[in-house]
Design a protein around this motif. Sequence first.
Motif, PDB file in Angstrom:
ATOM      1  N   TRP A 252       4.624   6.381  32.618  1.00  0.00           N
ATOM      2  CA  TRP A 252       3.834   7.610  32.756  1.00  0.00           C
ATOM      3  C   TRP A 252       3.286   7.740  34.174  1.00  0.00           C
ATOM      4  N   GLU A 253       2.706   6.663  34.676  1.00  0.00           N
ATOM      5  CA  GLU A 253       2.141   6.689  36.026  1.00  0.00           C
ATOM      6  C   GLU A 253       3.218   6.905  37.082  1.00  0.00           C
ATOM      7  N   GLN A 254       4.351   6.240  36.918  1.00  0.00           N
ATOM      8  CA  GLN A 254       5.432   6.389  37.887  1.00  0.00           C
ATOM      9  C   GLN A 254       6.012   7.794  37.873  1.00  0.00           C
ATOM     10  N   SER A 255       6.124   8.375  36.701  1.00  0.00           N
ATOM     11  CA  SER A 255       6.688   9.720  36.589  1.00  0.00           C
ATOM     12  C   SER A 255       5.805  10.745  37.300  1.00  0.00           C
ATOM     13  N   ILE A 256       4.499  10.608  37.163  1.00  0.00           N
ATOM     14  CA  ILE A 256       3.577  11.515  37.862  1.00  0.00           C
ATOM     15  C   ILE A 256       3.697  11.329  39.367  1.00  0.00           C
ATOM     16  N   GLU A 257       3.790  10.084  39.801  1.00  0.00           N
ATOM     17  CA  GLU A 257       3.910   9.775  41.231  1.00  0.00           C
ATOM     18  C   GLU A 257       5.190  10.393  41.807  1.00  0.00           C
ATOM     19  N   VAL A 258       6.302  10.160  41.131  1.00  0.00           N
ATOM     20  CA  VAL A 258       7.594  10.692  41.591  1.00  0.00           C
ATOM     21  C   VAL A 258       7.584  12.216  41.558  1.00  0.00           C
ATOM     22  N   ALA A 259       6.966  12.803  40.548  1.00  0.00           N
ATOM     23  CA  ALA A 259       6.893  14.260  40.435  1.00  0.00           C
ATOM     24  C   ALA A 259       6.146  14.867  41.618  1.00  0.00           C
ATOM     25  N   ALA A 260       5.033  14.277  42.002  1.00  0.00           N
ATOM     26  CA  ALA A 260       4.243  14.796  43.122  1.00  0.00           C
ATOM     27  C   ALA A 260       5.035  14.735  44.425  1.00  0.00           C
ATOM     28  N   TYR A 261       5.711  13.635  44.666  1.00  0.00           N
ATOM     29  CA  TYR A 261       6.531  13.500  45.874  1.00  0.00           C
ATOM     30  C   TYR A 261       7.695  14.491  45.852  1.00  0.00           C
ATOM     31  N   ASP A 412      -2.648  14.873  51.035  1.00  0.00           N
ATOM     32  CA  ASP A 412      -3.695  15.540  50.254  1.00  0.00           C
ATOM     33  C   ASP A 412      -3.106  16.288  49.063  1.00  0.00           C
ATOM     34  N   GLN A 413      -1.957  16.945  49.287  1.00  0.00           N
ATOM     35  CA  GLN A 413      -1.303  17.674  48.204  1.00  0.00           C
ATOM     36  C   GLN A 413      -0.841  16.712  47.101  1.00  0.00           C
ATOM     37  N   ILE A 414      -0.268  15.591  47.508  1.00  0.00           N
ATOM     38  CA  ILE A 414       0.205  14.598  46.543  1.00  0.00           C
ATOM     39  C   ILE A 414      -0.959  14.051  45.723  1.00  0.00           C
ATOM     40  N   THR A 415      -2.044  13.721  46.396  1.00  0.00           N
ATOM     41  CA  THR A 415      -3.224  13.183  45.713  1.00  0.00           C
ATOM     42  C   THR A 415      -3.786  14.176  44.716  1.00  0.00           C
TER      43      THR A 415
END
Length: 423
Positions: A252-261, A412-415
């Motif tokens: 779940w955490e990785q998917s959100i991270e990859v999605a933001a990038y 900032d956008q990713i965060t």
Amino acid sequence: MTQIELSALLDLLPKYTPFKGLDKDLLTMLAKDISVKTAEAGLCLFEYGDFDTNEYYLISGIVSLIAPDGRESLISTDCINARFPISRLRPRMYTAKAKGPISYLVVDTSVLDELQINTRKNNNALVKGMQLKAGEEGHSLIVEFEQDLNTGRFVLPSLPEVAFRIRELIDNPNSNIKDLAKLVNTDPAIAAKLVKVANSVIYRGVNHCDDTQSAISRLGLITTKQLVTSFAVLALFETKSHLFKDHMRLLWEQSIEVAAYSCVLARELPHFNEAEALLAGLIHNIGEMIALTYAERFDDLATDIHQFNMVIGKLRGKLGEIVLSRWNFTEDLITVARESSDWMRGNGSIANDGSDFDYCDLVQIAKLYALEGKDTTNSSLPAIKTIPAVEKLNKLQLSTEQTTAIIEQANDQITELKTIFNQ
């Protein structure tokens, strides 16, 4: 059991999971507690709701699986899933009856427990053999997954009904923003997130969006559709299994991270939609998520991390394809779920102008940047300059150095995106 009967049983057992590949001494020990039986049409092996301790393997004939609503499916010896126990879930999800004369194996679950103990004692010696069989086991589980899916023995997680209704309304050419906002507001969580995204640094306009309708107006229908789907997908990253809970959380955490990038990179590329890229990042691991929920039903996978990791690599892409096809997702997104773990996809067949760079390539690059130096749920990541996706991106006149600069400037956008999707 006579010597002739024992010999026949030892020849028969390797045809079934999990007896295939076992040495003769171990098979002989287990065979003492395994029975071969015959029955006429109409015999009930077990009934819906039973918690019995026997597993049944079909040798010949046809067994009917009858669901509580009367639906019937058949298992015959020419079906590939006949190598597995008949409807193994507890409580029993079906009533199993002989459709005609049958012969079958009866195996007490204690026998399978003993087999598992013996397998673990020899685990180090078996690892290489398991690696060789991983491809075969992965294929078999895919076939069984499809059988269980088609007969209702395993039910795919569904996107919330409101998400489907919103997608349908947006696809309707006669829809309007007012009606859409009204429908979105029936799910306060989705409505709140849409407003937050509309006011984020990525979409922020001159005026602040105070309600759902103004947020949809700013985002547009297509972006709204993808964002609503993204919020719905996140709700599916759950498991009741204690063994897989940490694994699911990391997914779940990785998917959100990859999605933001993926989202911030898509803004810099022509013909890419940032909301589509965001959704692509979120669903790239959906096959592994489904594999986790399915693996809970198999004790041998749930308790043997070596076998699980090997098999999941084979299951991940195919299950992702099956699930997204069932949900009527676009072919671009299905490709992401099916191929994002294949780092060398497209190798040797790259267009000279990079025009074949797609959302799957984008997600792969985003994943390398997002997860660099972090624990991952699968094997280690390749060096960033070694994959075809990066070569394609370079041909689009975007170098690795430029990509790194884009990501650093979009911190900032990713965060902010990660914060919204983690709420």
